[in-house]
Design a protein around this motif. Sequence first.
Motif, mmCIF file in Angstrom:
data_model
loop_
_atom_site.group_PDB
_atom_site.id
_atom_site.type_symbol
_atom_site.label_atom_id
_atom_site.label_comp_id
_atom_site.label_asym_id
_atom_site.label_seq_id
_atom_site.Cartn_x
_atom_site.Cartn_y
_atom_site.Cartn_z
ATOM 1 N N VAL A 78 46.879 24.914 31.730
ATOM 2 C CA VAL A 78 45.775 24.627 32.650
ATOM 3 C C VAL A 78 45.330 25.923 33.337
ATOM 4 O O VAL A 78 44.133 26.198 33.454
ATOM 5 C CB VAL A 78 46.176 23.565 33.699
ATOM 6 N N PHE A 79 46.293 26.733 33.774
ATOM 7 C CA PHE A 79 45.950 28.019 34.393
ATOM 8 C C PHE A 79 45.205 28.917 33.411
ATOM 9 O O PHE A 79 44.248 29.594 33.783
ATOM 10 C CB PHE A 79 47.198 28.735 34.905
ATOM 11 N N LYS A 80 45.627 28.935 32.154
ATOM 12 C CA LYS A 80 44.960 29.778 31.155
ATOM 13 C C LYS A 80 43.516 29.332 30.954
ATOM 14 O O LYS A 80 42.599 30.158 30.900
ATOM 15 C CB LYS A 80 45.700 29.770 29.826
ATOM 16 N N GLU A 81 43.328 28.032 30.841
ATOM 17 C CA GLU A 81 41.969 27.507 30.678
ATOM 18 C C GLU A 81 41.102 27.876 31.886
ATOM 19 O O GLU A 81 39.953 28.299 31.734
ATOM 20 C CB GLU A 81 42.016 25.990 30.510
ATOM 21 N N GLY A 110 40.068 22.822 38.815
ATOM 22 C CA GLY A 110 41.362 23.352 38.395
ATOM 23 C C GLY A 110 42.497 22.782 39.220
ATOM 24 O O GLY A 110 43.546 22.402 38.677
ATOM 25 N N ALA A 111 42.308 22.686 40.527
ATOM 26 C CA ALA A 111 43.342 22.113 41.403
ATOM 27 C C ALA A 111 43.579 20.652 41.061
ATOM 28 O O ALA A 111 44.731 20.186 41.054
ATOM 29 C CB ALA A 111 42.941 22.271 42.864
ATOM 30 N N GLN A 112 42.512 19.927 40.744
ATOM 31 C CA GLN A 112 42.664 18.520 40.353
ATOM 32 C C GLN A 112 43.462 18.395 39.056
ATOM 33 O O GLN A 112 44.356 17.569 38.949
ATOM 34 C CB GLN A 112 41.290 17.860 40.201
ATOM 35 N N ARG A 113 43.127 19.231 38.071
ATOM 36 C CA ARG A 113 43.854 19.198 36.792
ATOM 37 C C ARG A 113 45.319 19.578 36.987
ATOM 38 O O ARG A 113 46.204 18.975 36.410
ATOM 39 C CB ARG A 113 43.212 20.150 35.773
ATOM 40 N N LEU A 114 45.562 20.619 37.789
ATOM 41 C CA LEU A 114 46.938 21.033 38.047
ATOM 42 C C LEU A 114 47.713 19.933 38.759
ATOM 43 O O LEU A 114 48.883 19.691 38.459
ATOM 44 C CB LEU A 114 46.970 22.327 38.862
ATOM 45 N N GLY A 115 47.053 19.243 39.688
ATOM 46 C CA GLY A 115 47.694 18.115 40.369
ATOM 47 C C GLY A 115 48.053 17.007 39.398
ATOM 48 O O GLY A 115 49.135 16.420 39.476
ATOM 49 N N ALA A 116 47.151 16.732 38.460
ATOM 50 C CA ALA A 116 47.410 15.689 37.472
ATOM 51 C C ALA A 116 48.562 16.068 36.547
ATOM 52 O O ALA A 116 49.404 15.234 36.221
ATOM 53 C CB ALA A 116 46.145 15.409 36.660
ATOM 54 N N VAL A 117 48.614 17.323 36.133
ATOM 55 C CA VAL A 117 49.673 17.778 35.220
ATOM 56 C C VAL A 117 51.016 17.863 35.937
ATOM 57 O O VAL A 117 52.045 17.481 35.390
ATOM 58 C CB VAL A 117 49.304 19.144 34.587
ATOM 59 N N SER A 118 50.994 18.368 37.169
ATOM 60 C CA SER A 118 52.252 18.578 37.880
ATOM 61 C C SER A 118 52.725 17.342 38.627
ATOM 62 O O SER A 118 53.898 17.243 38.978
ATOM 63 C CB SER A 118 52.127 19.746 38.859
ATOM 64 N N ASP A 121 50.322 17.739 44.691
ATOM 65 C CA ASP A 121 49.212 18.566 45.184
ATOM 66 C C ASP A 121 49.613 20.027 45.153
ATOM 67 O O ASP A 121 50.791 20.379 45.301
ATOM 68 C CB ASP A 121 48.843 18.169 46.614
ATOM 69 N N MET A 122 48.623 20.890 44.992
ATOM 70 C CA MET A 122 48.853 22.323 45.024
ATOM 71 C C MET A 122 49.350 22.711 46.424
ATOM 72 O O MET A 122 48.826 22.225 47.415
ATOM 73 C CB MET A 122 47.558 23.079 44.728
ATOM 74 N N ARG A 123 50.349 23.586 46.472
ATOM 75 C CA ARG A 123 50.870 24.057 47.760
ATOM 76 C C ARG A 123 49.909 25.042 48.411
ATOM 77 O O ARG A 123 49.850 25.145 49.614
ATOM 78 C CB ARG A 123 52.217 24.753 47.558
ATOM 79 N N GLU A 124 49.213 25.780 47.590
ATOM 80 C CA GLU A 124 48.288 26.782 48.114
ATOM 81 C C GLU A 124 46.938 26.580 47.445
ATOM 82 O O GLU A 124 46.860 26.100 46.309
ATOM 83 C CB GLU A 124 48.813 28.184 47.831
ATOM 84 N N PRO A 125 45.865 26.913 48.148
ATOM 85 C CA PRO A 125 44.550 26.755 47.523
ATOM 86 C C PRO A 125 44.396 27.728 46.357
ATOM 87 O O PRO A 125 44.969 28.814 46.353
ATOM 88 C CB PRO A 125 43.569 27.081 48.644
ATOM 89 N N LEU A 126 43.637 27.317 45.372
ATOM 90 C CA LEU A 126 43.381 28.197 44.240
ATOM 91 C C LEU A 126 42.413 29.295 44.636
ATOM 92 O O LEU A 126 41.450 29.064 45.354
ATOM 93 C CB LEU A 126 42.789 27.409 43.069
ATOM 94 N N ASN A 127 42.707 30.481 44.153
ATOM 95 C CA ASN A 127 41.811 31.610 44.305
ATOM 96 C C ASN A 127 42.131 32.577 43.169
ATOM 97 O O ASN A 127 43.055 32.336 42.376
ATOM 98 C CB ASN A 127 41.935 32.261 45.692
ATOM 99 N N ASN A 128 41.378 33.653 43.083
ATOM 100 C CA ASN A 128 41.592 34.604 41.987
ATOM 101 C C ASN A 128 43.014 35.162 41.988
ATOM 102 O O ASN A 128 43.614 35.336 40.929
ATOM 103 C CB ASN A 128 40.583 35.751 42.075
#
Length: 168
Positions: A78-81, A110-118, A121-128
């Motif tokens: 998911v991160f690679k995509e 991306g955060a939604q997809r990561l949440g679904a896979v993991s 919820d993400m511990r930290e907001p996504l950024n570059n």
Amino acid sequence: LPSPVLEYSPGGLASLLIHELAHGTVFFKNAVEFNESLAEFIGNQGAQEFLTRHFGADSPELREFKDDLLHEKEVAAVFKELYDRLNALYLGEQDAPTKLKLREEHFIRGAQRLGAVSGRDMREPLNNAVILAHRIYHNDLSDFSRAYERSGRDWEKLAEHAHVLMNK
């Protein structure tokens, strides 16, 4: 070690320690991604070998660690995509305000997809920075795996020939 590390599973702790020790054994100047990927491979493979010897090939500890590695692969995909989408966006011809708006949409999806896979919820907001850090530590390790098998599963031979992989 920071105290939270002591709560890691036996495989997670072994992988972390072996990863960090690998940096003291094999290091290539100006090759951060390569060094981290190699240490990640050595940590993961070394942990599996440790767990096999210490707990047994059919142990719950080894099974749990292998399951964790499979899960990490799913998250890494998911991160690679997300990285690839953002890279294409940044290289695109849109103006900066449009890129920033689209970037935020990519971060949200991306955060939604990561949440679904993991499953959490993400511990930290996504950024570059988060995406680049993940990329550095979670590259495709299959080249290292193949080289390790070709070396007869000999760690010294793998370390001696790591420069060949780096220049690949």
